[in-house]
Design a protein around this motif. Structure first.
Motif, PDB file in Angstrom:
ATOM      1  N   MET A   1     -20.796 -10.479 -35.407  1.00 16.67           N
ATOM      2  CA  MET A   1     -19.434 -10.234 -35.149  1.00 16.67           C
ATOM      3  C   MET A   1     -19.186 -10.654 -33.723  1.00 16.67           C
ATOM      4  N   ALA A   2     -20.068 -10.068 -32.774  1.00 18.36           N
ATOM      5  CA  ALA A   2     -20.012 -10.236 -31.227  1.00 18.36           C
ATOM      6  C   ALA A   2     -19.882 -11.829 -31.002  1.00 18.36           C
ATOM      7  N   LEU A   3     -20.969 -12.424 -31.621  1.00 24.19           N
ATOM      8  CA  LEU A   3     -21.137 -13.995 -31.486  1.00 24.19           C
ATOM      9  C   LEU A   3     -19.899 -14.841 -31.821  1.00 24.19           C
ATOM     10  N   THR A   4     -19.029 -14.291 -32.996  1.00 24.62           N
ATOM     11  CA  THR A   4     -18.127 -14.843 -33.521  1.00 24.62           C
ATOM     12  C   THR A   4     -16.887 -14.710 -32.389  1.00 24.62           C
ATOM     13  N   VAL A   5     -16.752 -13.346 -31.765  1.00 29.45           N
ATOM     14  CA  VAL A   5     -15.678 -12.918 -30.822  1.00 29.45           C
ATOM     15  C   VAL A   5     -15.883 -13.871 -29.642  1.00 29.45           C
ATOM     16  N   LEU A   6     -17.138 -13.994 -29.124  1.00 31.46           N
ATOM     17  CA  LEU A   6     -17.399 -14.895 -28.009  1.00 31.46           C
ATOM     18  C   LEU A   6     -17.177 -16.173 -28.148  1.00 31.46           C
ATOM     19  N   VAL A   7     -17.300 -16.598 -29.115  1.00 35.86           N
ATOM     20  CA  VAL A   7     -17.178 -18.151 -29.383  1.00 35.86           C
ATOM     21  C   VAL A   7     -15.666 -18.342 -29.550  1.00 35.86           C
ATOM     22  N   PHE A   8     -15.050 -17.419 -30.248  1.00 35.55           N
ATOM     23  CA  PHE A   8     -13.481 -17.527 -30.310  1.00 35.55           C
ATOM     24  C   PHE A   8     -12.731 -17.367 -28.900  1.00 35.55           C
ATOM     25  N   VAL A   9     -13.284 -16.542 -28.168  1.00 32.06           N
ATOM     26  CA  VAL A   9     -12.728 -16.479 -26.623  1.00 32.06           C
ATOM     27  C   VAL A   9     -13.129 -17.600 -25.879  1.00 32.06           C
TER      28      VAL A   9
ATOM     29  N   MET B   1     -13.697 -20.626 -26.988  1.00 33.17           N
ATOM     30  CA  MET B   1     -12.908 -21.834 -27.659  1.00 33.17           C
ATOM     31  C   MET B   1     -11.091 -21.463 -27.394  1.00 33.17           C
ATOM     32  N   SER B   2     -10.873 -20.395 -27.510  1.00 32.06           N
ATOM     33  CA  SER B   2      -9.337 -20.209 -27.077  1.00 32.06           C
ATOM     34  C   SER B   2      -8.876 -20.246 -25.532  1.00 32.06           C
ATOM     35  N   ALA B   3      -9.887 -20.353 -24.671  1.00 30.57           N
ATOM     36  CA  ALA B   3      -9.617 -20.496 -23.542  1.00 30.57           C
ATOM     37  C   ALA B   3      -8.752 -21.650 -22.915  1.00 30.57           C
ATOM     38  N   ILE B   4      -9.167 -22.802 -23.572  1.00 29.08           N
ATOM     39  CA  ILE B   4      -8.666 -23.901 -23.082  1.00 29.08           C
ATOM     40  C   ILE B   4      -6.943 -23.987 -23.706  1.00 29.08           C
ATOM     41  N   PRO B   5      -6.936 -23.655 -25.058  1.00 28.54           N
ATOM     42  CA  PRO B   5      -5.490 -23.910 -25.306  1.00 28.54           C
ATOM     43  C   PRO B   5      -4.312 -22.856 -24.789  1.00 28.54           C
ATOM     44  N   VAL B   6      -5.171 -21.471 -24.616  1.00 31.36           N
ATOM     45  CA  VAL B   6      -4.282 -20.394 -23.931  1.00 31.36           C
ATOM     46  C   VAL B   6      -3.928 -21.039 -22.291  1.00 31.36           C
ATOM     47  N   GLY B   7      -5.050 -21.588 -21.694  1.00 29.16           N
ATOM     48  CA  GLY B   7      -4.691 -22.085 -20.320  1.00 29.16           C
ATOM     49  C   GLY B   7      -3.847 -23.138 -20.470  1.00 29.16           C
ATOM     50  N   PHE B   8      -3.948 -24.220 -21.229  1.00 28.52           N
ATOM     51  CA  PHE B   8      -2.815 -25.231 -21.281  1.00 28.52           C
ATOM     52  C   PHE B   8      -1.272 -24.447 -21.714  1.00 28.52           C
ATOM     53  N   PHE B   9      -1.238 -23.719 -22.377  1.00 30.38           N
ATOM     54  CA  PHE B   9      -0.135 -23.078 -22.827  1.00 30.38           C
ATOM     55  C   PHE B   9       0.509 -22.269 -21.520  1.00 30.38           C
ATOM     56  N   LEU B  10      -0.506 -21.684 -20.919  1.00 26.20           N
ATOM     57  CA  LEU B  10       0.145 -20.940 -19.691  1.00 26.20           C
ATOM     58  C   LEU B  10       0.296 -21.768 -18.557  1.00 26.20           C
ATOM     59  N   LEU B  11      -0.152 -23.192 -18.445  1.00 22.91           N
ATOM     60  CA  LEU B  11       0.005 -24.118 -17.572  1.00 22.91           C
ATOM     61  C   LEU B  11       1.274 -24.778 -17.774  1.00 22.91           C
ATOM     62  N   ILE B  12       1.772 -24.978 -19.154  1.00 23.49           N
ATOM     63  CA  ILE B  12       3.021 -25.468 -19.449  1.00 23.49           C
ATOM     64  C   ILE B  12       4.087 -24.279 -19.097  1.00 23.49           C
ATOM     65  N   VAL B  13       3.794 -23.170 -19.498  1.00 28.52           N
ATOM     66  CA  VAL B  13       5.043 -22.072 -19.318  1.00 28.52           C
ATOM     67  C   VAL B  13       5.148 -21.965 -17.932  1.00 28.52           C
ATOM     68  N   VAL B  14       4.181 -22.329 -16.846  1.00 26.23           N
ATOM     69  CA  VAL B  14       4.414 -22.180 -15.420  1.00 26.23           C
ATOM     70  C   VAL B  14       5.168 -23.159 -14.947  1.00 26.23           C
ATOM     71  N   LEU B  15       4.584 -24.483 -15.493  1.00 27.39           N
ATOM     72  CA  LEU B  15       5.403 -25.740 -15.029  1.00 27.39           C
ATOM     73  C   LEU B  15       6.855 -25.777 -15.529  1.00 27.39           C
ATOM     74  N   THR B  16       7.096 -25.320 -16.715  1.00 27.22           N
ATOM     75  CA  THR B  16       8.341 -25.383 -17.317  1.00 27.22           C
ATOM     76  C   THR B  16       9.329 -24.282 -16.332  1.00 27.22           C
ATOM     77  N   SER B  17       8.846 -23.248 -16.201  1.00 27.87           N
ATOM     78  CA  SER B  17       9.432 -22.029 -15.305  1.00 27.87           C
ATOM     79  C   SER B  17       9.865 -22.679 -13.902  1.00 27.87           C
ATOM     80  N   LEU B  18       8.937 -23.228 -13.387  1.00 27.48           N
ATOM     81  CA  LEU B  18       9.108 -23.856 -11.938  1.00 27.48           C
ATOM     82  C   LEU B  18      10.050 -25.079 -12.096  1.00 27.48           C
ATOM     83  N   ALA B  19       9.915 -25.923 -13.136  1.00 27.58           N
ATOM     84  CA  ALA B  19      11.122 -27.011 -13.307  1.00 27.58           C
ATOM     85  C   ALA B  19      12.284 -26.439 -13.453  1.00 27.58           C
ATOM     86  N   ALA B  20      12.327 -25.294 -14.361  1.00 23.78           N
ATOM     87  CA  ALA B  20      13.822 -24.679 -14.565  1.00 23.78           C
ATOM     88  C   ALA B  20      14.215 -24.148 -13.416  1.00 23.78           C
ATOM     89  N   PHE B  21      13.549 -23.478 -12.400  1.00 26.68           N
ATOM     90  CA  PHE B  21      13.791 -22.897 -11.291  1.00 26.68           C
ATOM     91  C   PHE B  21      14.414 -23.953 -10.358  1.00 26.68           C
TER      92      PHE B  21
END
Length: 161
Positions: A51-59, A61-81
Motif C-alpha cells: 500500500m505504501a508503494l502504491t501511494v508513493l507511485v500514485f503521488v 505519477m499524479s504530480a505532473i497532471p496536478v502541476g499542469f492543472f495548477l499551471l493552467i489555473v494560474v495562467l487563466t487567472s493571470l489572463a483574466a486579471f
C-alpha cells in the motif's frame, strides 16, 4: 582489460549503495518523517508496504497532471486579471472620450443658444422701442392734477412730522 571493468563497476555500485544508504538514513532521521511514522497513517503504511508503494507511485505519477492543472489555473487567472484590467482601461478610455465629445458638443450648443438669446433680446427690445417709443416724462404742477404728485407730497409730509 576485461577484469578491470567489472572491478570498477562493482566499485561504482558499492559507492552508489553507500550514497543511497546515507540518503535513506538521513530521510529516516528527519524529524518530520519521524513524526509521520508515529502517526496512524505512517504506522499503517509501515505495516503494509504494498500500500505504501502504491501511494508513493500514485503521488509521483499524479504530480505532473496536478502541476499542469495548477499551471493552467494560474495562467487563466493571470489572463483574466490582465483582461479585466485591459477591458476596464478600454471602457474608461471610451467613456472618457465620449464624455469629452459630449462636453464639447454642449459647449458649442450653449454658445449658440447664448448668441441666439442675446440676438433675440436685442432685436425684440429694438422692435419694442420702435413700435412703442418711450414717452418723455413730463413735469406736472403740484396743484393736485396728478395723483403721483399728491402721493409724493403726502409722503414728504409724513417725513416732516
Amino acid at each position: 582489460m576485461a577484469k578491470e571493468e567489472p572491478l570498477s563497476t562493482s566499485k561504482d555500485l558499492k559507492e552508489l549503495q553507500k550514497k543511497l544508504s546515507l540518503l535513506v538514513e538521513s530521510i529516516q532521521n528527519n524529524s518530520k518523517v519521524i513524526a509521520f511514522m508515529k502517526s496512524p497513517v505512517g504506522q499503517y503504511l509501515d505495516r503494509h508496504p504494498f500500500m505504501a508503494l502504491t501511494v508513493l507511485v500514485f503521488v509521483a505519477m499524479s504530480a505532473i497532471p496536478v502541476g499542469f492543472f495548477l499551471l493552467i489555473v494560474v495562467l487563466t487567472s493571470l489572463a483574466a486579471f490582465v483582461g479585466v484590467i485591459l477591458l476596464e482601461g478600454l471602457v474608461i478610455s471610451v467613456g472618457g472620450l465620449s464624455l469629452l465629445c459630449v462636453l464639447c458638443g454642449l459647449s458649442f450648443v450653449s454658445l449658440a443658444m447664448s448668441g441666439t438669446i442675446i440676438v433675440s433680446y436685442v432685436v425684440a427690445s429694438s422692435l419694442l422701442n420702435y413700435w412703442f417709443p418711450p414717452r418723455p416724462v413730463t413735469q406736472q404742477n403740484s396743484s393736485g392734477d396728478c395723483q403721483l404728485a399728491m402721493k409724493s407730497a403726502d409722503l414728504e409730509g409724513l417725513y416732516q412730522e
